[in-house]
Design a protein around this motif. Structure first.
Motif, PDB file in Angstrom:
ATOM      1  N   LEU A   1      -4.571  -4.958  59.997  1.00 24.24           N
ATOM      2  CA  LEU A   1      -5.143  -6.281  59.781  1.00 24.24           C
ATOM      3  C   LEU A   1      -6.557  -6.385  60.348  1.00 24.24           C
ATOM      4  O   LEU A   1      -7.388  -7.141  59.825  1.00 24.24           O
ATOM      5  CB  LEU A   1      -4.238  -7.346  60.397  1.00 24.24           C
ATOM      6  CG  LEU A   1      -2.851  -7.465  59.749  1.00 24.24           C
ATOM      7  CD1 LEU A   1      -1.964  -8.412  60.552  1.00 24.24           C
ATOM      8  CD2 LEU A   1      -2.968  -7.945  58.307  1.00 24.24           C
ATOM      9  N   GLN A   2      -6.841  -5.631  61.402  1.00 24.70           N
ATOM     10  CA  GLN A   2      -8.187  -5.634  61.953  1.00 24.70           C
ATOM     11  C   GLN A   2      -9.189  -5.109  60.934  1.00 24.70           C
ATOM     12  O   GLN A   2     -10.333  -5.581  60.841  1.00 24.70           O
ATOM     13  CB  GLN A   2      -8.247  -4.784  63.226  1.00 24.70           C
ATOM     14  CG  GLN A   2      -9.607  -4.812  63.933  1.00 24.70           C
ATOM     15  CD  GLN A   2     -10.016  -6.212  64.357  1.00 24.70           C
ATOM     16  OE1 GLN A   2      -9.272  -6.889  65.065  1.00 24.70           O
ATOM     17  NE2 GLN A   2     -11.186  -6.665  63.927  1.00 24.70           N
TER      18      GLN A   2
ATOM     19  N   THR B   1       1.889 -13.904  59.765  1.00 29.81           N
ATOM     20  CA  THR B   1       2.006 -14.596  61.049  1.00 29.81           C
ATOM     21  C   THR B   1       0.934 -14.124  62.032  1.00 29.81           C
ATOM     22  O   THR B   1       0.311 -14.935  62.731  1.00 29.81           O
ATOM     23  CB  THR B   1       3.402 -14.359  61.660  1.00 29.81           C
ATOM     24  OG1 THR B   1       4.386 -14.914  60.794  1.00 29.81           O
ATOM     25  CG2 THR B   1       3.514 -15.022  63.020  1.00 29.81           C
ATOM     26  N   ILE B   2       0.716 -12.818  62.086  1.00 30.56           N
ATOM     27  CA  ILE B   2      -0.308 -12.282  62.985  1.00 30.56           C
ATOM     28  C   ILE B   2      -1.679 -12.838  62.623  1.00 30.56           C
ATOM     29  O   ILE B   2      -2.447 -13.253  63.504  1.00 30.56           O
ATOM     30  CB  ILE B   2      -0.310 -10.742  62.939  1.00 30.56           C
ATOM     31  CG1 ILE B   2       0.973 -10.207  63.572  1.00 30.56           C
ATOM     32  CG2 ILE B   2      -1.536 -10.182  63.654  1.00 30.56           C
ATOM     33  CD1 ILE B   2       1.139  -8.701  63.447  1.00 30.56           C
ATOM     34  N   GLN B   3      -1.999 -12.867  61.349  1.00 31.75           N
ATOM     35  CA  GLN B   3      -3.292 -13.425  60.933  1.00 31.75           C
ATOM     36  C   GLN B   3      -3.392 -14.895  61.325  1.00 31.75           C
ATOM     37  O   GLN B   3      -4.433 -15.363  61.780  1.00 31.75           O
ATOM     38  CB  GLN B   3      -3.478 -13.274  59.425  1.00 31.75           C
ATOM     39  CG  GLN B   3      -3.759 -11.864  58.954  1.00 31.75           C
ATOM     40  CD  GLN B   3      -5.019 -11.284  59.549  1.00 31.75           C
ATOM     41  OE1 GLN B   3      -5.006 -10.715  60.645  1.00 31.75           O
ATOM     42  NE2 GLN B   3      -6.125 -11.440  58.845  1.00 31.75           N
ATOM     43  N   GLN B   4      -2.312 -15.616  61.151  1.00 32.19           N
ATOM     44  CA  GLN B   4      -2.292 -17.039  61.471  1.00 32.19           C
ATOM     45  C   GLN B   4      -2.464 -17.267  62.974  1.00 32.19           C
ATOM     46  O   GLN B   4      -3.270 -18.115  63.396  1.00 32.19           O
ATOM     47  CB  GLN B   4      -0.975 -17.639  60.989  1.00 32.19           C
ATOM     48  CG  GLN B   4      -0.890 -19.153  61.057  1.00 32.19           C
ATOM     49  CD  GLN B   4       0.437 -19.653  60.509  1.00 32.19           C
ATOM     50  OE1 GLN B   4       1.464 -19.621  61.184  1.00 32.19           O
ATOM     51  NE2 GLN B   4       0.418 -20.096  59.260  1.00 32.19           N
TER      52      GLN B   4
ATOM     53  N   PRO C   1      -6.435 -15.817  56.258  1.00 31.27           N
ATOM     54  CA  PRO C   1      -5.032 -15.659  55.829  1.00 31.27           C
ATOM     55  C   PRO C   1      -4.909 -14.669  54.682  1.00 31.27           C
ATOM     56  O   PRO C   1      -5.846 -14.461  53.915  1.00 31.27           O
ATOM     57  CB  PRO C   1      -4.651 -17.075  55.379  1.00 31.27           C
ATOM     58  CG  PRO C   1      -5.950 -17.672  54.933  1.00 31.27           C
ATOM     59  CD  PRO C   1      -6.985 -17.134  55.881  1.00 31.27           C
ATOM     60  N   LEU C   2      -3.759 -14.056  54.585  1.00 23.13           N
ATOM     61  CA  LEU C   2      -3.463 -13.242  53.424  1.00 23.13           C
ATOM     62  C   LEU C   2      -3.239 -14.171  52.238  1.00 23.13           C
ATOM     63  O   LEU C   2      -2.544 -15.183  52.367  1.00 23.13           O
ATOM     64  CB  LEU C   2      -2.207 -12.402  53.669  1.00 23.13           C
ATOM     65  CG  LEU C   2      -2.269 -11.431  54.852  1.00 23.13           C
ATOM     66  CD1 LEU C   2      -0.926 -10.722  55.009  1.00 23.13           C
ATOM     67  CD2 LEU C   2      -3.390 -10.418  54.671  1.00 23.13           C
TER      68      LEU C   2
ATOM     69  N   PHE D   1       3.906 -19.142  53.641  1.00 20.85           N
ATOM     70  CA  PHE D   1       2.544 -18.862  54.102  1.00 20.85           C
ATOM     71  C   PHE D   1       1.475 -19.115  53.038  1.00 20.85           C
ATOM     72  O   PHE D   1       0.307 -18.782  53.241  1.00 20.85           O
ATOM     73  CB  PHE D   1       2.451 -17.414  54.593  1.00 20.85           C
ATOM     74  CG  PHE D   1       3.211 -17.159  55.862  1.00 20.85           C
ATOM     75  CD1 PHE D   1       2.656 -17.466  57.101  1.00 20.85           C
ATOM     76  CD2 PHE D   1       4.500 -16.641  55.825  1.00 20.85           C
ATOM     77  CE1 PHE D   1       3.360 -17.241  58.279  1.00 20.85           C
ATOM     78  CE2 PHE D   1       5.221 -16.419  56.996  1.00 20.85           C
ATOM     79  CZ  PHE D   1       4.646 -16.715  58.229  1.00 20.85           C
ATOM     80  N   GLY D   2       1.863 -19.703  51.918  1.00 20.92           N
ATOM     81  CA  GLY D   2       0.870 -20.013  50.893  1.00 20.92           C
ATOM     82  C   GLY D   2       0.277 -18.787  50.233  1.00 20.92           C
ATOM     83  O   GLY D   2      -0.916 -18.753  49.912  1.00 20.92           O
ATOM     84  N   ILE D   3       1.101 -17.768  50.035  1.00 18.12           N
ATOM     85  CA  ILE D   3       0.649 -16.513  49.434  1.00 18.12           C
ATOM     86  C   ILE D   3       0.999 -16.494  47.947  1.00 18.12           C
ATOM     87  O   ILE D   3       2.107 -16.864  47.562  1.00 18.12           O
ATOM     88  CB  ILE D   3       1.307 -15.313  50.148  1.00 18.12           C
ATOM     89  CG1 ILE D   3       0.821 -15.248  51.606  1.00 18.12           C
ATOM     90  CG2 ILE D   3       1.009 -14.007  49.432  1.00 18.12           C
ATOM     91  CD1 ILE D   3       1.556 -14.216  52.442  1.00 18.12           C
ATOM     92  N   ASP D   4       0.051 -16.056  47.127  1.00 12.93           N
ATOM     93  CA  ASP D   4       0.286 -15.964  45.686  1.00 12.93           C
ATOM     94  C   ASP D   4       0.851 -14.596  45.321  1.00 12.93           C
ATOM     95  O   ASP D   4       0.517 -13.583  45.937  1.00 12.93           O
ATOM     96  CB  ASP D   4      -1.017 -16.180  44.917  1.00 12.93           C
ATOM     97  CG  ASP D   4      -1.554 -17.595  45.086  1.00 12.93           C
ATOM     98  OD1 ASP D   4      -0.748 -18.533  45.116  1.00 12.93           O
ATOM     99  OD2 ASP D   4      -2.789 -17.738  45.204  1.00 12.93           O
ATOM    100  N   ILE D   5       1.662 -14.577  44.276  1.00  8.69           N
ATOM    101  CA  ILE D   5       2.284 -13.338  43.802  1.00  8.69           C
ATOM    102  C   ILE D   5       1.522 -12.773  42.603  1.00  8.69           C
ATOM    103  O   ILE D   5       1.234 -13.485  41.638  1.00  8.69           O
ATOM    104  CB  ILE D   5       3.752 -13.582  43.399  1.00  8.69           C
ATOM    105  CG1 ILE D   5       4.564 -14.114  44.588  1.00  8.69           C
ATOM    106  CG2 ILE D   5       4.370 -12.302  42.840  1.00  8.69           C
ATOM    107  CD1 ILE D   5       4.667 -13.155  45.753  1.00  8.69           C
TER     108      ILE D   5
END
Length: 323
Positions: free
Chosen positions: A133-134, A163-166, A172-173, A198-202
């Motif tokens: 993620l970094q 979660t880590i990004q948040q 956000p992803l 998490f509001g992520i699109d597929i």
């Protein structure tokens, strides 16, 4: 083609994406140009690729076309890193150093200074997810990436990364690229709920069930095809499965009733599923792409959708659903 905004409004894309996994090693650049012209003329904007597609060949073809024939500004580019180019089986390396090095290579091949979407191609059990993620944070901060996502992550992996990004207050992803079709609805157990949370699109890959939902194997598998190593690895489990056969039969029946092709029915179904941003269609020929693009004008009637839902549903029990 109708457009959809990505999670958080990072970019807007056509609701059908052009997958290019075979570009650069199957067919010619002229074939790819013909597909991209059809896609663009239909209002398509999302082009999906990866550093390992054709060992970089796909990105090179796209870069050539967008620098010589098309306008880069008309498209949303999505590429990936995390798998090491080479001969299958591909190794995973989602270390920060490797990811950022691969990003530079992708940008050079694509002949652009940024991509709208950069996705981690696979979970790397040997590298801490915080390090992966970094790399995303660094890429976004540099302006070389507008937004980021993941690919082929299961539910807990998607949720952990998000979660880590948040918690770190980082970007956000926004996407999860995963296999999703009437034949493969496994992501509905945990990935879709995580994406919703998490509001992520597929971004569904193989939305046509690896080609099986077109009905081309409904009458049997040609001997030459059945002997193909690729077929045995990628298609056979769907083409010979009894449950999948029932689903294909229902798709064919619905297509006949609507006077459209099975391709149109299958794509329309997955396109309008919850959290789906854009199915990714990888066509071998321009003619195949034409058939996929016809789905844009079709909205499945509720009765047809319910029949398809019923025949293809995957049981979801404890613990995803409460007792």
């Amino acid at each position: 083609m109708e457009k959809r905004k990505s999670s958080g409004g990072a970019f807007e894309v056509s609701r059908l994406g052009l997958g290019t996994s075979t570009w650069g090693f199957k067919g010619t650049e002229e074939d790819s140009a013909a597909q991209l012209r059809l896609f663009a003329d239909a209002g398509g904007t999302l082009i999906e690729t990866a550093n390992v597609y054709g060992n970089g060949g796909s990105e090179s073809v796209i870069g050539d076309l967008l620098s010589k024939v098309f306008d880069r500004a008309d498209f949303v580019l999505a590429t990936k890193a995390g798998l090491v180019p080479g001969k299958p089986p591909l190794k995973t390396d989602a270390s920060a150093k490797r990811l950022l090095t691969e990003l530079e290579g992708s940008l050079q091949r694509l002949r652009t200074d940024h991509v709208e979407l950069w996705q981690v191609h696979a979970w790397d059990y040997a590298v801490p997810i915080a390090e992966t993620l970094q790399a995303i944070d660094t890429a976004i901060a540099s302006g070389k990436v507008i937004a980021a996502g993941v690919c082929n992550y299961c539910g807990w992996q998607t949720a952990k990364a998000a979660t880590i990004q948040q918690l770190r207050g980082q970007a956000p992803l926004v996407t999860a690229e995963v296999e999703y079709s009437l034949l493969q609805r496994g992501i509905e157990r945990e990935v879709i709920p995580a994406a919703h949370e998490f509001g992520i699109d597929i971004l569904p890959w193989a939305p046509l069930g690896r080609g099986v939902l077109t009905g081309k194997y409904a009458s049997g598998i040609p001997a030459a095809k059945g002997d193909s190593k690729f077929f045995r690895w990628y298609v056979e489990k769907y083409a010979t499965d009894e449950r999948c056969g029932k689903i294909v039969h229902e798709v064919l029946s619905c297509a006949q009733e609507l006077a459209v092709s099975p391709t149109v029915v299958a794509l329309s179904w997955v396109r309008d599923r919850p959290r789906v941003l854009a199915p990714l269609v990888g066509a071998r020929t321009a003619d195949q792409l034409v058939e996929s693009l016809r789905s844009e004008s079709v909205v499945l009637p509720d009765e047809i959708r319910q029949r398809l839902d019923s025949v293809s549903t995957t049981p979801i029990t404890y613990p995803e659903h409460r007792i």
